[in-house]
Design an enzyme around this catalytic site. Structure first.
Site, PDB file in Angstrom:
ATOM      1  N   LYS A 210      32.156  53.073  37.444  1.00 16.19           N
ATOM      2  CA  LYS A 210      30.940  52.950  36.639  1.00 16.19           C
ATOM      3  C   LYS A 210      29.705  53.330  37.440  1.00 16.19           C
ATOM      4  CE  LYS A 210      30.619  49.309  34.024  1.00 16.19           C
ATOM      5  NZ  LYS A 210      30.397  47.924  33.566  1.00 16.19           N
ATOM      6  N   GLU A 216      36.334  51.686  47.610  1.00 14.03           N
ATOM      7  CA  GLU A 216      37.704  52.174  47.627  1.00 14.03           C
ATOM      8  C   GLU A 216      37.831  53.481  46.839  1.00 14.03           C
ATOM      9  OE1 GLU A 216      37.977  47.582  47.540  1.00 14.03           O
ATOM     10  OE2 GLU A 216      36.734  49.164  46.651  1.00 14.03           O
ATOM     11  N   GLY A 271      34.904  45.722  33.553  1.00 14.20           N
ATOM     12  CA  GLY A 271      35.953  46.545  34.154  1.00 14.20           C
ATOM     13  C   GLY A 271      37.338  46.240  33.633  1.00 14.20           C
ATOM     14  N   ARG A 272      37.709  44.970  33.569  1.00 18.90           N
ATOM     15  CA  ARG A 272      39.070  44.619  33.163  1.00 18.90           C
ATOM     16  C   ARG A 272      39.258  44.715  31.650  1.00 18.90           C
ATOM     17  NH1 ARG A 272      36.275  40.710  35.429  1.00 18.90           N
ATOM     18  NH2 ARG A 272      35.752  38.766  34.363  1.00 18.90           N
ATOM     19  N   GLU A 357      40.972  37.038  37.137  1.00 22.44           N
ATOM     20  CA  GLU A 357      39.602  37.434  37.449  1.00 22.44           C
ATOM     21  C   GLU A 357      38.625  36.872  36.425  1.00 22.44           C
ATOM     22  OE1 GLU A 357      38.708  41.290  39.552  1.00 22.44           O
ATOM     23  OE2 GLU A 357      37.802  41.761  37.617  1.00 22.44           O
ATOM     24  N   HIS A 388      67.826  37.242  37.669  1.00 20.63           N
ATOM     25  CA  HIS A 388      68.581  37.258  38.920  1.00 20.63           C
ATOM     26  C   HIS A 388      67.658  37.127  40.121  1.00 20.63           C
ATOM     27  CE1 HIS A 388      72.403  38.496  36.999  1.00 20.63           C
ATOM     28  NE2 HIS A 388      71.579  39.004  36.097  1.00 20.63           N
ATOM     29  N   LYS A 516      33.715  41.910  49.002  1.00 21.08           N
ATOM     30  CA  LYS A 516      33.230  43.254  49.333  1.00 21.08           C
ATOM     31  C   LYS A 516      32.059  43.179  50.322  1.00 21.08           C
ATOM     32  CE  LYS A 516      34.327  45.361  44.839  1.00 21.08           C
ATOM     33  NZ  LYS A 516      33.736  46.000  43.641  1.00 21.08           N
TER      34      LYS A 516
END
Length: 553
Positions: A210, A216, A271-272, A357, A388, A516
């Site tokens: 954005k 990153e 964002g999410r 979050e 399993h 951050k």
């Protein structure tokens, strides 16, 4: 607003919990069968062909009524209406929360600061359609004239997990010859291993940020750009192979991206919650715009269900209330998600960000510390692999773990009897978790196997299952874009409802920002390569040790 634990509905639930906490679901089912077997009818609901069966929960009629009373007392319907109408319910960032507008297929006006945002949304959707159809149709090619066959999305968090889970889940709908890859981790290995298998002349990079400043994402994008230029020797060709999803056009232009290849989204898109926006560009490239719009259609259908269906039949509200019941009354610390469909293997990772979050908060909307549990730990795996791996703990462990089980009734890949076996395992596990196995049943099994009485006494305690483990079963006809859109929207609204009940802001993430901030400071120290003494002893020592391993002869 009164404190959550002081609400009349909460106090009623506390009193009711003392009455029901030791009741076994086996007995609840047996009682219902005596009364004409109405438990499934009472404790299930449906939206389109998506069925939610929540009858295998530690609830009775009174429990469900009191949970619904709680939803009404905290004004879930009022908060829901505020969200849909564009009120600034993200109180710490002073923003509306309008991911629902991105998939508003009715196109009814939605206002932010007096402006109807639907024309903006429709403009970007049209831009995505035009661009993706040109790429997929071979009209927009790489700088040497080769078809684009690899799309690499560079983003992190919501700019990665949302489109990633959709593309992974919808592989049967992908265009033949088109591959999509996702780079998120700052670890250079992530990008390096993907670049080994693509060619610059036929690769399109999407830089999704954005602000176009996410560390990153920008470092990975710059490394990808350097790789591209070094292999092609053509700086100008960057404009043919890099596009941006961003609100920062100037930074994208400085990177070398053409304005017509910048796709906008807005600060009222978290964002999410952003896969429905231009962040979904890799979805449209991989699946085609028609399938991306089908995804939006399904999410919109769930929005309308959430907005209009009464609480007692409302899927997101019911899931949220059951989560509150176990989190806050049974002290369940986690919630598991088991998708009995290999295409949904990324769903738990997506839901981890969405839920943890959003609701991993200790401060309420009034700025006070809460004195009750908020968001659970979300985890899970695909069935039947999970059986399993960790199901032993679910069946006989000491920790309460409520769980969602999801499965399509039909498979896209029929191979002999395999889907029937998968469906049988899905049904058997929820039944076993509910029912358990009594001492008498275990003894009878051992006797039928011819085990001696002496050995029976030794092994019997190990063969007993307490049961009474709660599960929700979510069954749908098949996994297609519309159904997937509805399922993802269902979980979004579930998380929102729980945030309202816990009186927290589900739409900020200051914990992420703090990490951050500290990383940027430590990064400067690492670059300086000097002795460190200004952090805590552990961090100082780890920095010293890491620098010795990196820079000593």
């Amino acid at each position: 607003m009164p404190k959550l634990t002081e609400l009349a509905s909460w106090k009623a639930l506390e009193a009711h919990f003392e009455q029901i906490k030791d009741v076994h679901m086996r007995d609840l089912f047996a009682q219902e069968e005596k009364e004409a077997g109405q438990r499934f009818r009472k404790f299930s609901t449906q939206m389109d062909d998506i069925l939610l069966d929540f009858s295998k929960n530690r609830i009775n009629d009174e429990t469900f009524k009191l949970l619904c009373d709680l939803a009404r007392e905290v004004d879930i319907e009022g908060w829901r209406d505020q969200m849909f109408s564009g009120e600034p319910i993200n109180i710490s960032e002073f923003r509306p929360v309008l991911h629902t507008a991105l998939r508003n297929r009715s196109n009814t006006p939605v206002y932010v600061d007096g402006e109807n945002v639907m024309p903006k949304i429709n403009r970007v959707l049209a831009q995505i359609r035009y661009f993706t159809e040109r790429v997929r149709g071979g009209h927009l090619r790489g700088y040497t004239g080769r078809l684009i066959k690899d799309v690499i999305n560079i983003g992190i968090g919501g700019s990665d997990l949302g489109p990633h889970v959709v593309c992974d889940s919808m592989k049967p709908y992908a265009q033949r010859g088109m591959n999509v890859h996702f780079v998120s981790n700052i670890d250079p290995t992530h990008l390096t291993e993907i670049l080994k298998f693509v060619e610059p002349e036929s690769t399109l990079f999407i830089v999704s940020s954005k602000t176009f400043t996410t560390q990153e994402t920008l470092l990975n994008a710059q490394s990808a750009r350097k790789w591209f230029v070094e292999l092609t020797g053509n700086e100008k060709a960057v404009a043919r192979h890099f596009v941006a999803v961003t609100a920062n056009k100037q930074a994208a232009a400085e990177f070398g991206i053409l304005e017509e290849n910048m796709f906008e989204f807005w600060d009222w898109v978290g964002g999410r919650y952003s896969l429905w926006s231009a962040i979904g560009l890799p979805i449209a490239l991989y699946l085609g715009m028609d399938h991306f719009e089908a995804l939006l259609d399904g999410a919109h259908a769930m929005d309308m269900h959430f907005k209009s269906v009464p609480i007692e039949k409302n899927m997101p509200v019911i899931l949220a209330l059951l989560g509150i019941w176990y989190n806050n009354f049974f002290d369940a610390q986690s919630h598991a998600v088991m998708a009995y469909n290999q295409y949904l293997r990324r769903l738990p990772a997506y839901l981890q960000q969405l839920d943890m979050e959003s609701n991993g908060k200790t401060i309420n909307r009034q700025g006070e510390r809460v004195d009750y549990l908020t968001g659970p730990i979300i985890w899970g795996e695909t069935g039947s692999n999970c059986q399993h791996a960790f199901f032993q703990l679910l069946h006989q462990g000491t920790k309460p773990v409520p769980a969602d089980f999801l499965i399509p009734a039909q498979t896209r890949n029929p191979l002999g009897d395999q889907h029937c076996v998968l469906l049988a395992n899905f049904l058997a596990q929820t039944r076993a978790l509910m029912k358990g196995k009594t001492e008498a049943e275990a003894r009878s099994e051992l006797e039928a196997q011819g085990v001696t009485e002496e050995k029976i006494e030794d092994v019997l305690p190990h063969k007993i299952f307490e049961g009474n483990k709660p599960t929700n079963s979510i069954v749908f006809k098949n996994l297609d874009p519309r159904t997937l859109g509805a399922l993802l929207a269902m979980y979004e609204h579930k998380v929102f409802v729980q945030g309202v009940i816990w009186n927290i802001n589900s739409f900020d993430q200051w914990g992420v920002e703090y990490g951050k901030q500290l990383a940027a400071d430590i990064q400067n120290t690492l670059h300086a390569r000097t002795d460190v003494s200004r952090y805590d002893d552990s961090t100082n020592s780890l920095i010293d040790y890491s620098m010795k391993l990196n820079f000593s002869d």
